[in-house]
Structures are given as C-alpha cells and as structure tokens.
Design an enzyme around this catalytic site. Sequence first.
Site, PDB file in Angstrom:
ATOM      1  N   GLN A  44      30.366 104.898  56.405  1.00 32.20           N
ATOM      2  CA  GLN A  44      30.397 104.418  54.681  1.00 32.20           C
ATOM      3  C   GLN A  44      31.376 105.119  54.497  1.00 32.20           C
ATOM      4  O   GLN A  44      31.484 106.157  54.853  1.00 32.20           O
ATOM      5  CB  GLN A  44      28.525 105.431  54.707  1.00 32.20           C
ATOM      6  CG  GLN A  44      27.295 104.777  54.719  1.00 32.20           C
ATOM      7  CD  GLN A  44      27.501 103.860  53.644  1.00 32.20           C
ATOM      8  OE1 GLN A  44      27.682 103.348  52.745  1.00 32.20           O
ATOM      9  NE2 GLN A  44      26.398 102.738  54.033  1.00 32.20           N
ATOM     10  N   CYS A  92      23.960  98.497  48.811  1.00 27.93           N
ATOM     11  CA  CYS A  92      25.022  98.467  48.095  1.00 27.93           C
ATOM     12  C   CYS A  92      25.402  97.603  46.946  1.00 27.93           C
ATOM     13  O   CYS A  92      26.208  97.754  46.313  1.00 27.93           O
ATOM     14  CB  CYS A  92      26.274  98.265  49.655  1.00 27.93           C
ATOM     15  SG  CYS A  92      26.625  96.964  50.165  1.00 27.93           S
TER      16      CYS A  92
END
Length: 382
Positions: A216, A339
Amino acid sequence: MSTPEAPPVDPSRPQVGDRLELDAGPIAHGGHVVARTGETGLVVFVRHALPGERVVAVVTEDDGRFLRADAVDVLEASPDRVERPCPYAGPGACGGCDLQHAALPAQRRLKADVVREQLSRLAGLEVDVVVEPVPDAGTDGLRWRSRMQYVALPELQRGLRAHRSHDVVAVEDCPIEAPGAVTTTDGVPPAPVVTERVTTAAGTRDFEVAGDGFWQPHVHAPRVLVETVLELGAPRPGERVLDLYAGVGLFTAYLAEAVGPTGAVTAVEGDRTATRLAAANLADLPGVSVVTDRVDRALHRGIGAADLVVLDPPRVGAKRQVVRHLAALTPRAIVYVACDPAALARDVAYLAEQGYRMETLRAFDLFPMTHHVECVALFVPA
C-alpha cells in the site's frame, strides 16, 4: 492498392492545440471535470479545473467521442482553488498529481462525489459518501508515499512522466515522497526485499515485501486498512476465512490472530514472489495456508467453505465470475477493499445479483493530491 483517404476535417470541431473558454461542470472519475463546447455541446474532459470555474483550456487530445484539455488560465476561480504546493504539478508537467490546485477538504468532497456517482450509475445505489482523512497523517497532504518509481535521466537526474505521455519531467524532489520511501528507477534493479513494520490497534508485525512488489503506497494505509477490515469483518474465533488477492499476507496475519488456533485462514495470491514471502511472513501462525494461483482459477477449482471473505483486488476489480464463486460459498460477510470506485460499483451490482447487499461503506483519502480514493465495503446476505 490505394491508400484510403482520411475522413474530412470538421471545421467546426476544435483541434488539438486550440484554446477554448469553458464552464467547468461536475468532477468525473479520473481527476478531470466535465465541460461542453458552446457550439455543439461536445464533451470536454478538463484537467486542472474545478467545478464552477470558467477557464481557458487547451485541447490536448481528440478521442473522437470527446476531447481532453488542460486548463491553462482561470477566468473565474472556485473558492476551493489554492496554489499548487509542487513546482512540477500543472498543465504539461508531471502527471502524478491531478488535484493539487484544490484545498484538501475540497479534494475529499470531489472524491466523495465520484464514489457516489459511480455507485448510482453502475450499481443503482444512492449512498451518502464521506471521504475520511487519514488519522495522524498531517494536514498538508504531502510526504505520504512509501513507494516511488522514477525514470533515469542523464547526469544522475531522475524524472516522472507527464500525464498520458512518455515525456519525462525532471524532478529534484517530489513533495509526496515520504522520508525513507522505497524508490526505484527504470533500468536499475530494486532492492530484493524490504521489511515493513505495521503497527495497529491489533498489534505490531513485520512483513517482508519485494522491492518492486505491491505494498500500500500511503505510509499509514496498512494500519488504516487492517483496522477497518477487522472492524467491518469482525472475525470470530474458530471461523474459516478467505483472504483473496492477499499479496504478502498483510490482512491474512491479523485475520489469523483474530480467528485463533481453532480457526483457519487461506490466502490466495497469483504472484509467486509475493506468496513465497507471505509463507515466511505467516510462518508463526497456525491454521494459515497460502495458495499460489489466480483467484478466479482457485475458486473454480474449489477452495473450501468460508464464514468470512476479504478481498483486495487490482484496479480492474474482482469481476462477475469471481463474485459468483464467492456468493456460492455463502459467507456471512464479505469485506471488499477497493482502489477504484468504478470497479467497486460494478462489483456491487454483481454482488446484488448474487444476493449480497452493501451494508457499510468507508472511504479514505489514502492518495492526497490525486484523484484516487480507497474504499472498504461490507457486504452481507440480502
């Protein structure tokens, strides 16, 4: 054989390089606003503008169905407009940040508008969306990115690419690069393995990650996402859990600790390097198994029952086939980390077809200064 003649040029259609005065409409998925030309109502997707502004925009591309343009002059500014904090951001410059001209609270409102619009248009849901700031991440939206990919330039310089272009903009310092970020440069082998320490309310663990592997990007994202997944999924001792698109085992580790020695967690990941590292990262946890396979293929072959499913698919989403397989397992809950709001919205619709409704949606500003936003959604049987 004669070469076919090019279609005639429409003299009324703006050409690449033309300057247009436009009224900026709503934000659209991708970091641009929607405008229309006055003569024909042709859609123009305009970067570097904000809703409600009147701008001069230079046409950069003609897609046939619509135009792309960059706002190069602001005739009537939005109250949300601010000076860009980076000298490399703006029309024709680095393409990494597309919302630096908006105040951070406005950036979050715009991202919420995009998530809301995608869920309405693609899933038929009307949802109140709030994009939350990242706790303990500061207030300027800078120095958050833990991974940077640069382009090598002569004389030991490095650069970043312009928007939708192979052109490279030389960069001395990227203001969103975090101190100690893992940086890679085209043509230079990355560090083989990096150790990332994650501290959450559920404990602290170290994870080995390939230097060029997925992790991430926001320095606080692992903590925020682990805590949110655990909160929404509420794993219970003794449960069977699937962690799909598991990477190096970030969620798997905390899920395994939550279900305890009487539970079981199966991590599925297609990247062999990631699963090799995941096996090492999770070696101390009983009841964990790591499967190296494509998620759709693993589910098709059969992977056992599941009380809880956690998935963090790539930007394209899970898609219909994976969703169908997940629903067939009849988990009590599915926690989906996304995302891309468009991919999430499409999968929300697929889940609804299979009898699962979205009960909770959290959205986080894990990509300040850009149009990207991270969502975590909880689905339960309808």
